[in-house]
Design a protein around this motif. Structure first.
Motif, PDB file in Angstrom:
ATOM      1  N   LEU A 321       0.824  -1.202   0.000  1.00  0.00           N
ATOM      2  CA  LEU A 321       0.000   0.000   0.000  1.00  0.00           C
ATOM      3  C   LEU A 321       0.864   1.261   0.000  1.00  0.00           C
ATOM      4  CD1 LEU A 321      -2.646  -1.087   2.671  1.00  0.00           C
ATOM      5  CD2 LEU A 321      -2.844  -1.245   0.183  1.00  0.00           C
ATOM      6  N   VAL A 322       1.923   1.244   0.809  1.00  0.00           N
ATOM      7  CA  VAL A 322       2.848   2.377   0.831  1.00  0.00           C
ATOM      8  C   VAL A 322       3.527   2.524  -0.524  1.00  0.00           C
ATOM      9  CG1 VAL A 322       5.042   3.190   1.796  1.00  0.00           C
ATOM     10  CG2 VAL A 322       3.232   2.368   3.320  1.00  0.00           C
ATOM     11  N   ALA A 323       3.939   1.396  -1.112  1.00  0.00           N
ATOM     12  CA  ALA A 323       4.614   1.441  -2.403  1.00  0.00           C
ATOM     13  C   ALA A 323       3.716   2.059  -3.471  1.00  0.00           C
ATOM     14  CB  ALA A 323       5.046   0.040  -2.822  1.00  0.00           C
ATOM     15  N   GLU A 324       2.437   1.669  -3.484  1.00  0.00           N
ATOM     16  CA  GLU A 324       1.532   2.196  -4.497  1.00  0.00           C
ATOM     17  C   GLU A 324       1.273   3.680  -4.298  1.00  0.00           C
ATOM     18  OE1 GLU A 324      -0.890   3.013  -7.561  1.00  0.00           O
ATOM     19  OE2 GLU A 324       0.441   1.298  -7.302  1.00  0.00           O
ATOM     20  N   ARG A 325       1.117   4.090  -3.057  1.00  0.00           N
ATOM     21  CA  ARG A 325       0.885   5.510  -2.788  1.00  0.00           C
ATOM     22  C   ARG A 325       2.140   6.324  -3.134  1.00  0.00           C
ATOM     23  NH1 ARG A 325      -3.606   7.682   0.661  1.00  0.00           N
ATOM     24  NH2 ARG A 325      -3.148   9.913   0.791  1.00  0.00           N
ATOM     25  N   ALA A 326       3.318   5.777  -2.832  1.00  0.00           N
ATOM     26  CA  ALA A 326       4.567   6.458  -3.187  1.00  0.00           C
ATOM     27  C   ALA A 326       4.730   6.534  -4.702  1.00  0.00           C
ATOM     28  CB  ALA A 326       5.749   5.732  -2.555  1.00  0.00           C
ATOM     29  N   ARG A 327       4.342   5.469  -5.374  1.00  0.00           N
ATOM     30  CA  ARG A 327       4.421   5.458  -6.840  1.00  0.00           C
ATOM     31  C   ARG A 327       3.545   6.550  -7.439  1.00  0.00           C
ATOM     32  NH1 ARG A 327       2.137   4.345 -11.265  1.00  0.00           N
ATOM     33  NH2 ARG A 327       0.152   3.952 -10.213  1.00  0.00           N
ATOM     34  N   ARG A 328       2.371   6.757  -6.849  1.00  0.00           N
ATOM     35  CA  ARG A 328       1.477   7.802  -7.345  1.00  0.00           C
ATOM     36  C   ARG A 328       2.069   9.194  -7.118  1.00  0.00           C
ATOM     37  NH1 ARG A 328      -4.070   6.866  -4.648  1.00  0.00           N
ATOM     38  NH2 ARG A 328      -3.312   4.934  -3.743  1.00  0.00           N
ATOM     39  N   THR A 329       2.716   9.389  -5.965  1.00  0.00           N
ATOM     40  CA  THR A 329       3.383  10.668  -5.724  1.00  0.00           C
ATOM     41  C   THR A 329       4.457  10.904  -6.778  1.00  0.00           C
ATOM     42  OG1 THR A 329       3.009  10.587  -3.332  1.00  0.00           O
ATOM     43  CG2 THR A 329       4.806  11.981  -4.110  1.00  0.00           C
ATOM     44  N   ALA A 330       5.272   9.868  -7.026  1.00  0.00           N
ATOM     45  CA  ALA A 330       6.354   9.994  -8.002  1.00  0.00           C
ATOM     46  C   ALA A 330       5.799  10.295  -9.394  1.00  0.00           C
ATOM     47  CB  ALA A 330       7.187   8.717  -8.024  1.00  0.00           C
ATOM     48  N   ALA A 331       4.748   9.575  -9.777  1.00  0.00           N
ATOM     49  CA  ALA A 331       4.149   9.796 -11.096  1.00  0.00           C
ATOM     50  C   ALA A 331       3.600  11.216 -11.217  1.00  0.00           C
ATOM     51  CB  ALA A 331       3.049   8.769 -11.342  1.00  0.00           C
ATOM     52  N   GLY A 332       3.067  11.742 -10.108  1.00  0.00           N
ATOM     53  CA  GLY A 332       2.549  13.104 -10.123  1.00  0.00           C
ATOM     54  C   GLY A 332       3.636  14.135 -10.358  1.00  0.00           C
ATOM     55  N   VAL A 333       4.819  13.889  -9.800  1.00  0.00           N
ATOM     56  CA  VAL A 333       5.939  14.819 -10.018  1.00  0.00           C
ATOM     57  C   VAL A 333       6.474  14.692 -11.442  1.00  0.00           C
ATOM     58  CG1 VAL A 333       8.256  15.472  -9.259  1.00  0.00           C
ATOM     59  CG2 VAL A 333       6.552  14.765  -7.576  1.00  0.00           C
ATOM     60  N   LEU A 334       6.523  13.466 -11.948  1.00  0.00           N
ATOM     61  CA  LEU A 334       7.012  13.233 -13.307  1.00  0.00           C
ATOM     62  C   LEU A 334       6.071  13.796 -14.367  1.00  0.00           C
ATOM     63  CD1 LEU A 334       8.245   9.566 -12.778  1.00  0.00           C
ATOM     64  CD2 LEU A 334       9.709  11.519 -13.345  1.00  0.00           C
ATOM     65  N   ARG A 335       4.789  13.961 -14.000  1.00  0.00           N
ATOM     66  CA  ARG A 335       3.767  14.522 -14.892  1.00  0.00           C
ATOM     67  C   ARG A 335       3.675  13.714 -16.185  1.00  0.00           C
ATOM     68  NH1 ARG A 335       5.406  20.883 -14.002  1.00  0.00           N
ATOM     69  NH2 ARG A 335       5.053  20.921 -11.748  1.00  0.00           N
ATOM     70  N   GLU A 336       3.867  14.406 -17.309  1.00  0.00           N
ATOM     71  CA  GLU A 336       3.707  13.740 -18.610  1.00  0.00           C
ATOM     72  C   GLU A 336       5.018  13.177 -19.141  1.00  0.00           C
ATOM     73  OE1 GLU A 336       0.671  13.272 -19.789  1.00  0.00           O
ATOM     74  OE2 GLU A 336      -0.018  14.343 -18.003  1.00  0.00           O
ATOM     75  N   ALA A 337       6.071  13.209 -18.358  1.00  0.00           N
ATOM     76  CA  ALA A 337       7.361  12.687 -18.827  1.00  0.00           C
ATOM     77  C   ALA A 337       7.239  11.194 -19.138  1.00  0.00           C
ATOM     78  CB  ALA A 337       8.434  12.898 -17.760  1.00  0.00           C
ATOM     79  N   PRO A 338       7.880  10.736 -20.214  1.00  0.00           N
ATOM     80  CA  PRO A 338       7.786   9.320 -20.600  1.00  0.00           C
ATOM     81  C   PRO A 338       8.669   8.439 -19.711  1.00  0.00           C
ATOM     82  CG  PRO A 338       9.235  10.473 -22.114  1.00  0.00           C
ATOM     83  CD  PRO A 338       8.683  11.519 -21.170  1.00  0.00           C
TER      84      PRO A 338
END
Length: 357
Positions: A321-338
């Motif tokens: 659960l922590v990993a998935e929530r952290a992954r979402r934070t990371a994806a949010g910072v990366l935005r549209e980057a491939p």
């Protein structure tokens, strides 16, 4: 009442001061002591010389680096510059003396084979050489050899070996000033690590909070050393730089405590600047159907690792659960980057206790 932290001077500023003093002595026979230089933003510090030597064809001056109140690995290092007359029309040619590294991998802002004297310090030294030449009738054609006492030993405590900078330290600095606890050198090393990985054609890098998670990521994915980013507490530095300079895949690896902070939206994972949020962990337990009793125990757990153990006893995958929530934070910072991102959570023994992505 707290006392403001004292600023210090970069290795680039120290090398510029030593070079200015040495070239002045080469032209005039006298070392200016202290020697004053102009930094990129106009500040004019003066540096006392630690050593000076003048022979027929060379002058050497040394400055002891003062990093102020910053815990800099090069604080107290003796930085020397030996200046010799160069070939007419050659300008300023840089050489790596003892303790200064040489670039051996592409991806850095210097060509392979060049001494690890970064672009801004080079510009500073060129400008000061030109000023000294104009003042004392020199040509400005010189060979500048920068050395750092015990630099090869000190470099083992830095990213330099991983970045392919061998034989010693880098001469760094963009402003000439060391801001205490800004950790700018660490963040710069993260960026250079991404640059080296991209230049080597790596399509998968791992940002790791420490040596245990780094070992796990390397073994799990078979990653070479130049694909491993010593992220430490600076998750934001990794993510923001990859947003502008993408690599197809990123693994974020770390312990449950630091990645719980990332899951809570923190990009600086240092204990002094962000804290684990037990309320968030308890809410994760509730959302996963763990029940109010377990959520209550998690809420009062001593640490994130303690909360993880409580959930493991109940068969609830808090690490995932922590990993998935952290992954979402990371994806949010990366935005549209491939950049495709996954997260690996490990315990102190290096056992994987959570994954996402």
């Amino acid at each position: 009442m707290s006392t403001p932290l004292r600023h210090g001077w970069t290795t680039g500023a120290c090398a510029t001061a030593a070079t200015t003093a040495a070239y002045t002595a080469l032209l005039t026979g006298v070392f200016p002591d202290p020697v004053e230089i102009t930094l990129p933003k106009g500040r004019r510090p003066a540096f006392a010389l630690a050593t000076e030597a003048l022979t027929g064809d060379a002058a050497t001056a040394s400055v002891v680096k003062d990093a102020g109140d910053d815990p800099d690995v090069t604080h107290g290092a003796l930085i020397s510059s030996t200046v010799r007359h160069g070939v007419p029309g050659s300008g300023v040619v840089f050489r790596a003396g003892p303790g200064v590294g040489t670039v051996t991998k592409p991806g850095l802002p210097l060509e392979v084979g060049e001494p690890a004297v970064n672009p801004v310090p080079r510009r500073m030294m060129r400008e000061h050489v030109a000023e000294v030449a104009a003042r004392h009738g020199g040509t400005g054609d010189v060979v500048v050899e920068i050395s750092v006492e015990h630099g090869e030993e000190l470099a083992r405590k830095t990213w330099n070996p991983r970045l392919g900078i061998l034989g010693g330290l880098s001469i760094l600095g963009t402003t000439g000033v060391v801001v205490p606890y800004s950790c700018s050198a660490w963040i710069d090393s993260i960026r250079r690590g991404v640059d080296v990985a991209r230049a080597a054609g790596r399509e998968h890098v791992a940002g790791c909070t420490g040596s245990t998670s780094e070992r796990v990521a390397a073994e799990l994915y078979g990653l070479p050393e130049d694909a491993l980013l010593d992220m430490g507490d600076f998750a934001g530095a990794v993510l923001k730089y990859l947003r502008r300079h993408p690599v197809p895949r990123l693994t974020v690896a770390g312990g449950i405590g630091k990645l719980s902070k990332l899951a809570d939206g923190h990009l600086d994972l240092h204990s002094g600047r962000s804290q684990v949020n037990p309320g968030l962990l308890a809410e994760m337990v509730r959302s996963a159907g763990g029940g109010e009793a377990l959520a209550g125990r998690v809420l009062t757990a001593n640490t994130a690792l303690h909360a993880l153990r409580l959930c493991q006893e109940e068969g609830l995958p808090l690490g995932d659960l922590v990993a998935e929530r952290a992954r979402r934070t990371a994806a949010g910072v990366l935005r549209e980057a491939p950049v495709r991102v996954d997260v690996v959570v490990v315990d102190r023994a290096g056992v994987i206790v959570g994954r996402a992505g």
